[in-house]
Scaffold this motif. Sequence first.
Motif, PDB file in Angstrom:
ATOM      1  N   ALA A  43       5.165 -23.805  58.450  1.00  0.00           N
ATOM      2  CA  ALA A  43       4.833 -24.032  57.036  1.00  0.00           C
ATOM      3  C   ALA A  43       5.449 -25.325  56.511  1.00  0.00           C
ATOM      4  N   SER A  44       6.437 -25.864  57.231  1.00  0.00           N
ATOM      5  CA  SER A  44       7.024 -27.141  56.794  1.00  0.00           C
ATOM      6  C   SER A  44       5.992 -28.267  56.886  1.00  0.00           C
ATOM      7  N   ARG A  45       5.029 -28.098  57.789  1.00  0.00           N
ATOM      8  CA  ARG A  45       3.989 -29.101  58.031  1.00  0.00           C
ATOM      9  C   ARG A  45       4.605 -30.493  58.244  1.00  0.00           C
ATOM     10  N   SER A  46       5.780 -30.489  58.872  1.00  0.00           N
ATOM     11  CA  SER A  46       6.482 -31.757  59.099  1.00  0.00           C
ATOM     12  C   SER A  46       5.781 -32.572  60.166  1.00  0.00           C
ATOM     13  N   PRO A  47       5.673 -33.884  59.996  1.00  0.00           N
ATOM     14  CA  PRO A  47       5.064 -34.729  61.024  1.00  0.00           C
ATOM     15  C   PRO A  47       5.747 -34.590  62.387  1.00  0.00           C
ATOM     16  N   LEU A  48       7.051 -34.275  62.400  1.00  0.00           N
ATOM     17  CA  LEU A  48       7.730 -33.932  63.651  1.00  0.00           C
ATOM     18  C   LEU A  48       8.300 -32.523  63.489  1.00  0.00           C
ATOM     19  N   THR A  49       7.678 -31.571  64.157  1.00  0.00           N
ATOM     20  CA  THR A  49       8.137 -30.178  64.092  1.00  0.00           C
ATOM     21  C   THR A  49       8.677 -29.790  65.454  1.00  0.00           C
ATOM     22  N   MET A  50       9.921 -29.294  65.466  1.00  0.00           N
ATOM     23  CA  MET A  50      10.541 -28.928  66.746  1.00  0.00           C
ATOM     24  C   MET A  50      10.920 -27.447  66.722  1.00  0.00           C
ATOM     25  N   LEU A  51      10.505 -26.741  67.747  1.00  0.00           N
ATOM     26  CA  LEU A  51      10.792 -25.315  67.855  1.00  0.00           C
ATOM     27  C   LEU A  51      11.620 -25.107  69.121  1.00  0.00           C
ATOM     28  N   ASP A  52      12.887 -24.790  68.916  1.00  0.00           N
ATOM     29  CA  ASP A  52      13.812 -24.672  70.039  1.00  0.00           C
ATOM     30  C   ASP A  52      13.954 -23.203  70.427  1.00  0.00           C
ATOM     31  N   GLU A  53      13.200 -22.794  71.415  1.00  0.00           N
ATOM     32  CA  GLU A  53      13.195 -21.392  71.852  1.00  0.00           C
ATOM     33  C   GLU A  53      13.068 -20.463  70.657  1.00  0.00           C
ATOM     34  N   SER A  54      12.258 -20.880  69.712  1.00  0.00           N
ATOM     35  CA  SER A  54      12.197 -20.128  68.456  1.00  0.00           C
ATOM     36  C   SER A  54      11.384 -18.851  68.605  1.00  0.00           C
ATOM     37  N   HIS A  55      10.702 -18.674  69.721  1.00  0.00           N
ATOM     38  CA  HIS A  55       9.964 -17.418  69.912  1.00  0.00           C
ATOM     39  C   HIS A  55      10.755 -16.436  70.776  1.00  0.00           C
ATOM     40  N   LEU A  56      12.041 -16.767  70.981  1.00  0.00           N
ATOM     41  CA  LEU A  56      12.938 -15.877  71.722  1.00  0.00           C
ATOM     42  C   LEU A  56      13.059 -14.556  70.959  1.00  0.00           C
ATOM     43  N   GLY A  57      12.911 -13.461  71.639  1.00  0.00           N
ATOM     44  CA  GLY A  57      13.091 -12.170  70.979  1.00  0.00           C
ATOM     45  C   GLY A  57      11.801 -11.571  70.450  1.00  0.00           C
ATOM     46  N   MET A  58      10.735 -12.381  70.366  1.00  0.00           N
ATOM     47  CA  MET A  58       9.450 -11.827  69.918  1.00  0.00           C
ATOM     48  C   MET A  58       8.876 -10.943  71.016  1.00  0.00           C
ATOM     49  N   ASP A  59       8.206  -9.853  70.630  1.00  0.00           N
ATOM     50  CA  ASP A  59       7.542  -9.051  71.661  1.00  0.00           C
ATOM     51  C   ASP A  59       6.257  -9.765  72.102  1.00  0.00           C
ATOM     52  N   THR A  60       5.646  -9.274  73.170  1.00  0.00           N
ATOM     53  CA  THR A  60       4.516 -10.002  73.765  1.00  0.00           C
ATOM     54  C   THR A  60       3.349 -10.201  72.783  1.00  0.00           C
ATOM     55  N   PRO A  61       2.893  -9.167  72.083  1.00  0.00           N
ATOM     56  CA  PRO A  61       1.775  -9.392  71.151  1.00  0.00           C
ATOM     57  C   PRO A  61       2.123 -10.437  70.080  1.00  0.00           C
ATOM     58  N   THR A  62       3.365 -10.396  69.604  1.00  0.00           N
ATOM     59  CA  THR A  62       3.765 -11.368  68.570  1.00  0.00           C
ATOM     60  C   THR A  62       3.794 -12.779  69.148  1.00  0.00           C
ATOM     61  N   ARG A  63       4.272 -12.886  70.402  1.00  0.00           N
ATOM     62  CA  ARG A  63       4.295 -14.215  71.030  1.00  0.00           C
ATOM     63  C   ARG A  63       2.878 -14.759  71.170  1.00  0.00           C
ATOM     64  N   TYR A  64       1.947 -13.908  71.574  1.00  0.00           N
ATOM     65  CA  TYR A  64       0.563 -14.365  71.721  1.00  0.00           C
ATOM     66  C   TYR A  64      -0.011 -14.774  70.356  1.00  0.00           C
ATOM     67  N   ALA A  65       0.347 -14.008  69.327  1.00  0.00           N
ATOM     68  CA  ALA A  65      -0.110 -14.374  67.970  1.00  0.00           C
ATOM     69  C   ALA A  65       0.476 -15.725  67.578  1.00  0.00           C
ATOM     70  N   PHE A  66       1.734 -15.947  67.981  1.00  0.00           N
ATOM     71  CA  PHE A  66       2.394 -17.234  67.687  1.00  0.00           C
ATOM     72  C   PHE A  66       1.679 -18.382  68.405  1.00  0.00           C
ATOM     73  N   TYR A  67       1.331 -18.181  69.682  1.00  0.00           N
ATOM     74  CA  TYR A  67       0.662 -19.254  70.427  1.00  0.00           C
ATOM     75  C   TYR A  67      -0.676 -19.602  69.773  1.00  0.00           C
ATOM     76  N   ASP A  68      -1.429 -18.566  69.393  1.00  0.00           N
ATOM     77  CA  ASP A  68      -2.729 -18.807  68.739  1.00  0.00           C
ATOM     78  C   ASP A  68      -2.543 -19.548  67.422  1.00  0.00           C
ATOM     79  N   THR A  69      -1.560 -19.091  66.643  1.00  0.00           N
ATOM     80  CA  THR A  69      -1.298 -19.701  65.340  1.00  0.00           C
ATOM     81  C   THR A  69      -0.897 -21.157  65.494  1.00  0.00           C
ATOM     82  N   LEU A  70      -0.014 -21.387  66.473  1.00  0.00           N
ATOM     83  CA  LEU A  70       0.472 -22.746  66.722  1.00  0.00           C
ATOM     84  C   LEU A  70      -0.696 -23.683  67.056  1.00  0.00           C
ATOM     85  N   LEU A  71      -1.554 -23.214  67.943  1.00  0.00           N
ATOM     86  CA  LEU A  71      -2.678 -24.053  68.369  1.00  0.00           C
ATOM     87  C   LEU A  71      -3.642 -24.310  67.209  1.00  0.00           C
TER      88      LEU A  71
END
Lengths: 291, 219
Positions: free
Chosen positions: A143-171
């Motif tokens: 949501a920061s919509r920053s021109p440089l966005t860095m995610l440092d293992e930020s999906h650590l701890g998410m369960d598999t369905p949530t991680r897949y939702a994150f990948y789709d959202t990210l893309l």
Amino acid sequence: MRVDVSGLTVRYGDVTAVDDMSFSLSGNKIYGLLGRNGSGKTSLMSTLAGYRRPIGSVQLDGEPVFENAGAMRNVCLVRHTPDAADKGDKVAEALNFGKAWRDTWDDTYAHELVELFKIPLRTKVGELSLGQRSALGVVIGLASRSPLTMLDESHLGMDTPTRYAFYDTLLNDFMAHPRTIIISTHLIEELASLLEEVVIIDSGRLVLQEEADVLRSRGTEVTGSASDVDEFTAGLTVLGSKSLGRTKAAMVYGTLDDSQLIRARQLGLELGPIALQDLFVHLTEPVGGKR
Amino acid sequence: MKIFRQVTASLVAFSTIVAACVFAFVVVVTFVVSAFRGVEISAWNIVTSQIARWYLLWAGVYVIHNLLPIAVAHGRTRREFLVATSGFSVVLALAMTLVAWLGFLAEGGIYTLMDWRADEHGTPLAYFLMFLVWCTVGMFCAAAFDRFGAGGIFSVPLGLALVIVTTVRIPGSGNLPFIRNIPSLLGSGWHVMSVAAFLIALAGTWAIARDMPIRLRTS
């Protein structure tokens, strides 16, 4: 956003986390920052985000980042737990900081993501589960919509369905709002299809920077009868192999030349791409004292 | 300006609500006490001279320890944040002085109605300077601990020296050790020492925090 790192060193007392590192990212891609534990990923990203004064040079679009208001505005780093949220604040309050302080913040999108990841707005950040805290970090990052966005293992701890939702959202978000996104992860295969370029670091040094497709082409999986595979791979760098009955599959590192391709065809061997993760393991694990 | 607006609006509003609740509690306690014995001291003076300063110290710690990393994580520089929070400390101290003074007025009215006696309290300027310095010393010590870890302990003696200076002109806050008579001799001129204490604490905060690394939060 273009990123230029030159002669960057980060030290904590006697420990050198990043050692004279130099590289450039042309920008507007999804980059994978890969490295083993303690390789210097977080230190590198922290310096890119202006979290610490660099020894060496870190420039974003030609501007130094540290304590430079113009450059800092364009960066967002989300580490394992969200830095942009105090554990005593409720989730809604944490999002309010983004709304109040970040010019590029998209509040509507932030609330859409909170709903998607099922993060309770009235719960304190410190009372969220690890997966929910990770999801909150992702919300703040995207949501920061920053021109440089860095995610440092930020999906650590998410369960598999949530991680897949994150990948789709990210893309989807990257397609709608192209920008420079750097993701560090240990779940390489899950994210591999999203990565356009890969930066591998180890022991604080740059090991490799390559387009993901080019990197994949550096290795080949050779499948066929065990004896043929053994004959074909003799003298090549074999990263690993597995056998099932008389069939064997071996992962070979290095580009195959025309004569080797012809020989493989003569032996009836199948050649396929190798997993990015296997290449990463090979590149960051010394074999016989050499990489 | 965004940081100043956000921090000031949220923390001044929160502090005012806390102070109003404490005032209501103090009035109730005073009435309860009056049922058993005569009221001879100002309960609100105890709150403003003894307890409020610790709240202001906490506010200073909170601003640096909790809000500075959030500001940097949202793309703000430390310099922007320190400019905003330097102004915030003045506004918060002013607001708390106003609240304290309104409390004394309200309490004075109640005491007159009930024919109770209240002891002496300090001037608004003395309260303002005390609140200001305690808040700034909170910022200074938080910056020192955040930056130097356990080494931040060395900021405590200096912080202690700075805050003690400000309590001298507040009745009920104790006297200075060793130089008990000097503040009385200087009279209102002593406030200059409080201003100096504020400037020293602020300079110390800037010196430590303006290039402080933002460390990973582990919990």
